[in-house]
Enzyme design. Structure first.
Site, mmCIF file in Angstrom:
data_model
loop_
_atom_site.group_PDB
_atom_site.id
_atom_site.type_symbol
_atom_site.label_atom_id
_atom_site.label_comp_id
_atom_site.label_asym_id
_atom_site.label_seq_id
_atom_site.Cartn_x
_atom_site.Cartn_y
_atom_site.Cartn_z
ATOM 1 N N GLU A 86 0.917 -1.257 0.097
ATOM 2 C CA GLU A 86 0.122 0.022 -0.060
ATOM 3 C C GLU A 86 0.960 1.273 0.054
ATOM 4 O O GLU A 86 1.571 1.379 0.758
ATOM 5 C CB GLU A 86 -0.898 -0.041 1.383
ATOM 6 N N LYS A 264 -7.203 -0.781 11.756
ATOM 7 C CA LYS A 264 -6.643 -1.386 10.439
ATOM 8 C C LYS A 264 -5.289 -0.368 10.229
ATOM 9 O O LYS A 264 -4.351 -0.804 9.881
ATOM 10 C CB LYS A 264 -7.617 -1.158 9.144
ATOM 11 N N ASP A 280 4.557 -14.515 12.149
ATOM 12 C CA ASP A 280 3.111 -14.799 11.684
ATOM 13 C C ASP A 280 2.159 -13.716 11.961
ATOM 14 O O ASP A 280 1.476 -13.467 12.984
ATOM 15 C CB ASP A 280 2.627 -16.428 12.693
ATOM 16 N N HIS A 378 -2.664 10.037 -1.604
ATOM 17 C CA HIS A 378 -2.847 8.886 -2.236
ATOM 18 C C HIS A 378 -2.735 9.393 -3.880
ATOM 19 O O HIS A 378 -2.288 8.544 -4.880
ATOM 20 C CB HIS A 378 -3.952 8.307 -2.080
HETATM 21 C C1 MEV Z 1 -5.941 3.148 5.134
HETATM 22 O O1 MEV Z 1 -4.926 1.853 4.809
HETATM 23 C C2 MEV Z 1 -5.877 3.144 6.736
HETATM 24 C C3 MEV Z 1 -6.817 4.405 7.269
HETATM 25 O O2 MEV Z 1 -8.078 4.078 6.727
HETATM 26 C C4 MEV Z 1 -6.794 4.131 8.820
HETATM 27 C C5 MEV Z 1 -7.679 5.089 9.544
HETATM 28 O O3 MEV Z 1 -8.854 5.459 8.764
HETATM 29 O O4 MEV Z 1 -7.414 5.516 10.426
HETATM 30 C C6 MEV Z 1 -6.438 5.730 6.809
#
Ligand code: MEV
Length: 424
Positions: A86, A264, A280, A378
């Site tokens: 990413e 995430k 792992d 991005h």
């Molecule tokens: C993208 O890979 C991760 C984000 O969505 C995390 C978040 O929203 O805090 C930017």
């Protein structure tokens, strides 16, 4: 090559040509010529090694290996190898690490590396008698567990305790034994599973029941890593920005839909280091999300607040089941190299670094989301990919990226047009 520099604070690292970046990291970490060649080889895993690692192997698949700069953790500078697909993540971690190194920098700590093995006992005729018998036999059971792994015991680890639970389930009440094992520098799945399997016949004898599962738990809540930081309000754009970040965190902590994305973002950092060091990562993900839901509701792994000085205070605490011995960490040549760049000598040290990276990644996301949003960065990277795909090379790449962004239409057909025009 002898190790040259010790500061991870490197400005403009991303602008350096790739060869220069490799040279700098090689100098920093004291990499040998052979190790530099390994980085250049674009994957570093031979077909033979891959064929030994899993089944039905056809080949290998490479991912980008990058390095996040600027990290200072517990007063020590670190370059952080990260593997992921990413864009923006490595840059975001590096930027945030630059702000976080001010003052005391990131402080990280960890618990002992204790994993839990579970033994499920069904059909015990007398639950109370079974519990009593297991409790009385604890020393014998721990000794039997430790006999399974004399090497772990020699290095100061081994079975530490045994807890007995009764779990109500769809098929009735069952006894669940938790074997607590200090795994030292191993992730521990092999050691723990072997111990649980070895205890099963004795457990059946003691309880009069039937042992079914004997397996490690990935909810490694006895093996926690923690990272904390104070970031000056003025470095984030003032108190208003601090309040916005706290409000963004509060949203996530109150709402599982947002918490999943918040966490995430943390895992973007944690898993990228896990991949670079061949951990792992499925176990880490499972542990992180189960821990986030431990109170019965899925919440954030981190916590952000404002202190009396108007500065931002962040804490991340999560299970971190990582190892330096055994598994692919030892057998994958790039993972060995990544560990050398990181300069960690114990699994707990690695877990602390990973928590620090997770915390930085989290703040980077929250800052971007509460300010300009994440799409601008991005889009720049997306534009770059498009112009390269459209045939731009060298200096023309930068010019084409600017022109594409200015056009307001970041699409492949526009990129082709622009590259054609610039090539004249
Ligand atoms: C993208 O890979 C991760 C984000 O969505 C995390 C978040 O929203 O805090 C930017």
């Amino acid at each position: 090559m002898a190790s040259g520099r010790r500061s991870s604070r490197i400005s403009g690292f991303y602008k350096m040509p790739l060869e220069e970046r490799v040279g700098l990291v090689a100098d920093y970490a004291g990499l040998t010529q052979e190790e530099v060649e390994l980085i250049r080889s674009g994957g570093g895993l031979s077909l033979e090694a891959a064929d030994r690692m899993i089944e039905n192997v056809l080949g290998t698949m490479a991912y980008p290996l990058g390095v996040a700069v600027n990290f200072r953790i517990n007063g020590r500078d670190r370059l952080i190898p990260m593997v992921l697909e990413e864009p923006s993540v490595v840059a975001a971690a590096s930027n945030m690490a630059r702000l976080m190194r001010e003052g005391e920098g990131i402080r990280a700590s960890s618990s002992d590396p204790v994993m839990i093995g579970q033994i499920q006992v069904l059909d015990a005729p007398d639950m109370e008698a079974a519990r009593r018998a297991l409790g009385e036999a604890k020393p014998r059971l721990l000794e039997l567990a430790n006999q399974q792994d004399p090497v772990l015991v020699k290095f100061g680890g081994g079975a530490r305790d045994l807890e007995i639970r009764v779990v109500e389930s769809e098929v009735g009440a069952m006894i669940v034994i938790h074997l607590l094992v200090d795994c030292r520098d191993a992730m521990g799945a092999n050691a723990v599973n072997t111990m649980c399997e070895a205890l099963a016949p004795v457990v059946e004898e003691l309880t009069g029941g039937r042992v079914l599962l004997r397996i490690i738990s990935n909810l490694a809540d006895r093996r926690l890593a923690r990272a904390e930081v104070v970031v000056r309000g003025e470095d984030l754009g003032g108190e208003g920005s601090v309040d916005d970040i706290v409000a963004a965190w509060a949203f996530a902590d109150a709402d599982p839909y947002r918490a999943a994305t918040h966490n995430k973002g943390i895992m973007n950092g944690v898993v990228a280091v896990a991949l670079a060091t061949a951990q792992d990562h499925r176990a880490l993900e499972a542990g992180a999300h189960a821990y986030a839901a431990r109170g019965g509701r899925y919440r954030t792994l981190s916590r952000w607040s404002k202190n009396e000085d108007g500065d931002l205070v962040g804490v991340l605490e999560m299970p971190m089941a990582v190892g330096l011995v055994g598994g692919a960490t030892r057998s994958h040549p790039v993972a060995r190299l990544a560990l050398k760049v990181l300069g960690v000598s114990t699994a707990t040290e690695l877990s602390e670094v990973m928590a620090a990276v997770g915390l930085a990644q989290n703040l980077a996301a929250l800052r971007a989301l509460t300010q300009e949003g994440i799409q601008r960065g991005h889009m720049r990277l997306h534009a770059r990919n498009l112009v390269v795909m459209a045939g731009a090379e060298g200096d023309l790449i930068g010019m084409a990226v600017e022109a594409l962004i200015e056009s307001g239409e970041i699409r492949f057909d526009r990129a082709q047009e622009i590259v054609r025009r610039l090539k004249g």
